[in-house]
Design an enzyme around this catalytic site. Structure first.
Site, short mmCIF file in Angstrom:
data_model
loop_
_atom_site.label_atom_id
_atom_site.label_comp_id
_atom_site.label_asym_id
_atom_site.label_seq_id
_atom_site.Cartn_x
_atom_site.Cartn_y
_atom_site.Cartn_z
N HIS A 1 0.81 3.74 8.32
CA HIS A 1 -0.15 4.63 8.98
C HIS A 1 0.61 5.63 9.83
CE1 HIS A 1 -3.68 2.40 7.81
NE2 HIS A 1 -3.17 1.27 8.26
N ASN B 1 -4.92 -6.72 9.90
CA ASN B 1 -6.08 -7.49 9.47
C ASN B 1 -5.71 -8.34 8.26
OD1 ASN B 1 -8.65 -8.45 9.12
ND2 ASN B 1 -9.42 -6.57 8.14
N ASP C 1 2.37 -6.90 2.62
CA ASP C 1 1.16 -6.15 2.98
C ASP C 1 1.55 -4.86 3.72
OD1 ASP C 1 -1.44 -5.32 3.15
OD2 ASP C 1 -2.14 -6.94 4.46
N HIS D 1 0.86 -1.19 0.00
CA HIS D 1 0.00 0.00 0.00
C HIS D 1 0.89 1.23 0.00
CE1 HIS D 1 -3.67 -2.36 0.82
NE2 HIS D 1 -2.86 -3.14 1.52
N ASP E 1 -8.72 -5.01 -2.15
CA ASP E 1 -8.04 -5.24 -0.86
C ASP E 1 -8.41 -4.22 0.20
OD1 ASP E 1 -6.22 -6.67 0.83
OD2 ASP E 1 -4.93 -4.94 0.70
N HIS F 1 -2.69 -12.56 2.01
CA HIS F 1 -2.45 -12.67 3.47
C HIS F 1 -3.19 -13.78 4.21
CE1 HIS F 1 -6.04 -10.15 3.48
NE2 HIS F 1 -5.39 -9.07 3.14
N GLY G 1 -2.93 -2.58 10.30
CA GLY G 1 -1.87 -2.63 9.30
C GLY G 1 -0.50 -2.29 9.86
ZN LIG Z 1 -6.09 -7.16 2.73
ZN LIG Z 2 -3.40 -5.12 2.04
#
Ligand SMILES: [Zn+2]
Ligand SMILES: [Zn+2]
Lengths: 429, 315
Positions: free
Chosen positions: A314, A283, A310, A67, A157, A237, A329
């Site tokens: 943040h 998550n 993943d 991300h 996602d 994941h 996350g």
């Molecule tokens: Zn996800």
């Molecule tokens: Zn993700």
């Protein structure tokens, strides 16, 4: 201008390249953006010579779950900062997830993103588009058009497409368009408002729990839809033993399914979160010891094809708050290789070839991109790694804009010394 | 045994010895409340802030009285009157309070883990007055103190906790405290109110109130909260009372001297009958009295430990 191509010669490293069944001490010559030769005793004159004695030389990591937050949340991460974090972590290709704002759900937003990537990215950025418009789970995006614009996969996602019928249509469309569908498997009706794994830890902490069922029932559904549609699905994941079993049995039945897990799911168990550290909130959540063991086993026996970070940056404002309110996350680009070395290589779960498959070769194959190999003529995306050097994960030394690593303070083994992407040194220790 | 913690966040992390130290300290403070001048100078010059994000008159007043009897200055901040409603984070609020040179922050918050989070970010002592469903350590300590006062010991006692275990911080703190002191704990509730895996906290689970009472030396009855505004509340309450309410009739089948506790406020006719609440087995008002002594002990111990920590850091 007709300049001769820049040459980089990497001498005496242990070359691990499972695409070509290579695991031996060799030299590699890069010319321009490509690998020109892999052989013993290359003595060509080069602009840069790297002595890789005692080091591993392997394809750059292809991290298919990242991300990057741009556009929309540049306070968390940007293409520039995220790809520099990637370079430091030995990652030369990332797949950018589409849950930005706006979501990557139309040709226009893909074009916008491509523009930013072209200007600011330090490593290769591949783009995943959304399955549904605005990731709302209501209407399919124009997958063919997105593909034409350059996406290589689709995913909502962060959410799963709840409607079976819509998901089936998405799979059929994706098959036609030739893009991969990546499934975030979560039934929010079952996981709603949970913060940690459902069980003794949620009970002790006084938090709502996220059941394993909320994950594996959706894994089962997406596997069933893959069978029905004949399309490929990639399960993101994987965190629990039931999901591993479902994937294993689907593969036995030759259903076209691939699976991925993240470093925290094979290295940390739910017990770790009981001190309310929000940097361990993600998550799906950290699960029990038996699940960690099942994920490791799934990696060893080939049920799980891919390790991806993943990477979910943040800000401190979103993490340094009450546990239930904190965002889900963790970041991962800068730690994934070292966690793999520390947890998988050193304990014998995987050998080096096995690891390179999970980190580079398999994700490249699944995405259908020509990466993850060191054959002559391939893109010069590779890394030089000191596998034994120990280091401590420190907030101050992370390159990512966000510092929400699950491994802060942890001792890890394995340091990236060079990251070369497209024949350019994009990171050097 | 020395108390070395700057904060009291829960009973899960305490040792048996630490719990016993609080109980012993509370015992020595209990006498203060019987004096004509109910005050000792133990915390003179110290400031205690009650930071309450949830309305709770009982706990707040109990802490206030405890702090005053130790001669501390007390300030109470309620959500209604503070900036916390305007989006200030708990950490910012805590740091602002600390900037007022406060020594102890007593915090009640509806998020599990909130007290621990605050404690990590301030140098002042933090006392958890209830965080979400997680822990309410002073309530459990006063329950245990009362039990010990009545029965002389905790080791070997059968204690049943009845009610909404899943959403109860009182239950969790009691389970940790009682188990560490060697009591045998049974939790009793409808299945939906028993959280998963609770057996691993060292308790037995039953859904049969008579079984829970049969061997019990004490029963701790939790307050039941039914969703307001719902039409079905009344039948639900009645149903609960029929299946799990503590009545005189049920107590007749239990041990004669069974101790009946309740953290308050009681819903008469839901968790227990009025006859039981006011009856000979009930120690509910003594719990309230003991709450003062236990909270005096906690405030005293954390303040002393924090003083020690600060001195060590300046050396
Ligand atoms: Zn996800
Ligand atoms: Zn993700």
């Amino acid at each position: 201008m007709n300049r001769s191509k820049t040459k980089i010669l990497i001498k005496n490293g242990r070359v691990v390249d499972p695409a070509n069944q290579v695991d031996a001490v060799m030299d590699i010559l890069l010319e321009g953006s490509r690998i020109s030769r892999v052989a013993n005793g290359i003595n060509d004159r080069a602009d840069t010579v790297i002595d890789a004695a005692g080091r591993l030389v392997m394809p750059g990591i292809v991290d298919m779950h990242v991300h990057l937050r741009e556009p929309g949340r540049e306070d968390k991460e940007t293409i520039a900062s995220g790809t520099r974090a990637a370079a430091k972590g030995g990652v030369t290709s990332v797949l950018a997830m589409p849950n930005t704002s706006p979501a990557i759900d139309c040709a226009g937003s893909v074009a916008l993103l491509k523009g930013i990537i072209h200007k600011t990215a330090a490593v290769n950025v591949f783009i995943a588009g959304a399955i549904t418009s605005g990731r709302q789970g209501k209407a399919l995006t124009d997958i063919v058009k997105l593909k034409k614009e350059g996406i290589v996969a689709i995913s909502d996602d962060g959410a799963s497409v709840d409607s079976d019928e819509l998901m089936l249509r998405a799979l059929k469309e994706a098959k036609k368009a030739g893009v991969l569908v990546i499934c975030h498997c979560e039934d929010k009706k079952l996981s709603a408002h949970g913060a940690v794994n459902l069980g003794i830890v949620s009970t002790r902490m006084g938090l709502r729990g996220i059941s394993k069922e909320s994950e594996y029932k959706r894994v089962q559904r997406d596997v069933d839809l893959a069978k029905k549609s004949g399309s490929c699905v990639h399960i993101a994941h994987i965190s629990c033993s039931e999901s591993v079993e479902i994937i294993a049995s689907a593969k036995k039945k030759r259903i076209k399914v691939t699976a991925e897990t993240a470093p925290h799911y094979f290295s940390l168990a739910e017990e770790a979160v009981s001190g309310f550290d929000t940097n361990l909130k993600m998550n799906p959540p950290l699960r029990g010891d038996a699940d960690v063991a099942a994920v490791r086993q799934g990696l060893a026996d080939g049920t799980i094809d891919v390790i991806a970070s993943d990477h979910a940056p943040h800000t401190e404002n979103e993490k340094e708050i009450e546990f239930e309110r904190a965002e889900f996350g963790v970041t991962g680009l800068e730690t994934e290789l070292a966690v793999c070395i520390t947890e998988l290589i050193r304990s014998g779960v995987l050998d080096w070839s096995g690891l390179v498959k999970k980190l580079a070769l398999n994700p490249a194959g699944i995405l259908g991109i020509d990466k993850g190999t060191l054959r002559a003529g391939a893109d010069a995306d590779l890394i030089v790694v000191n596998p034994d050097q120990e280091w401590v994960v420190q907030k101050e030394r992370l390159v990512s804009k966000s510092k929400n690593s699950a491994f802060l303070g942890k001792r890890l083994n394995g340091v990236v010394e060079y990251t070369i992407c497209g024949g350019k040194i994009v990171y050097q220790l | 045994m020395n108390w070395t913690r700057k904060d009291l966040l829960g009973l899960e992390e305490l040792s048996r010895e630490e719990i016993e130290l609080v109980l012993a300290t509370a015992e020595s403070f209990k006498e203060v409340s019987t004096r004509e001048i109910k005050k000792v100078p133990a915390l003179r010059g110290k400031t205690v802030v009650n930071l309450f994000y949830e309305p709770s008159t009982r706990t707040r007043v109990s802490f206030e009285v405890a702090a005053k009897r130790l001669s501390a200055d007390v300030i109470t901040i309620l959500t209604e009157t503070s900036s916390v409603r305007k989006g200030e984070t708990l950490i910012d609020t805590g740091r602002n309070i600390e900037a007022l040179k406060v020594d102890i922050i007593v915090v009640r918050n509806n998020y599990s883990g909130a007290a621990a989070m605050l404690a990590r970010h301030v140098k002042a002592s933090v006392v958890n007055a209830g965080d979400g469903w997680h822990e309410h350590p002073t309530q459990a300590l006063l329950d245990i103190f009362t039990l010990k006062e009545k029965l002389g010991k905790i080791t070997g006692l059968n204690v049943s906790i009845v009610g909404d275990i899943a959403h109860s911080r009182v239950a969790r703190s009691n389970i940790w405290g009682l188990a560490k002191l060697g009591a045998k704990v049974t939790v009793c509730a409808p299945a939906i109110l028993i959280p998963p895996g609770i057996e691993k906290m060292g308790v037995k689970v039953t859904h049969d109130i008579d079984a829970a009472l049969r061997e019990a030396d004490a029963v701790n009855v939790l307050r039941m909260q039914f969703e307001r505004d719902e039409e079905s509340v009344f039948p639900q309450q009645l149903e609960y009372f029929k299946k799990f309410g503590i009545t005189e009739e049920r107590l007749e089948r239990a041990k004669k001297n069974i101790i009946v506790m309740h953290p308050g406020p009681i819903n008469r006719g839901i968790e227990m009958s009025s006859g039981v609440a006011d009856g000979a087995n009930s120690v509910i008002l003594e719990q309230v009295t003991n709450g003062i002594a236990v909270r005096m002990a906690v405030l005293f111990l954390v303040a002393q430990a924090n003083e020690q920590i600060k001195n060590e850091n300046t050396d």
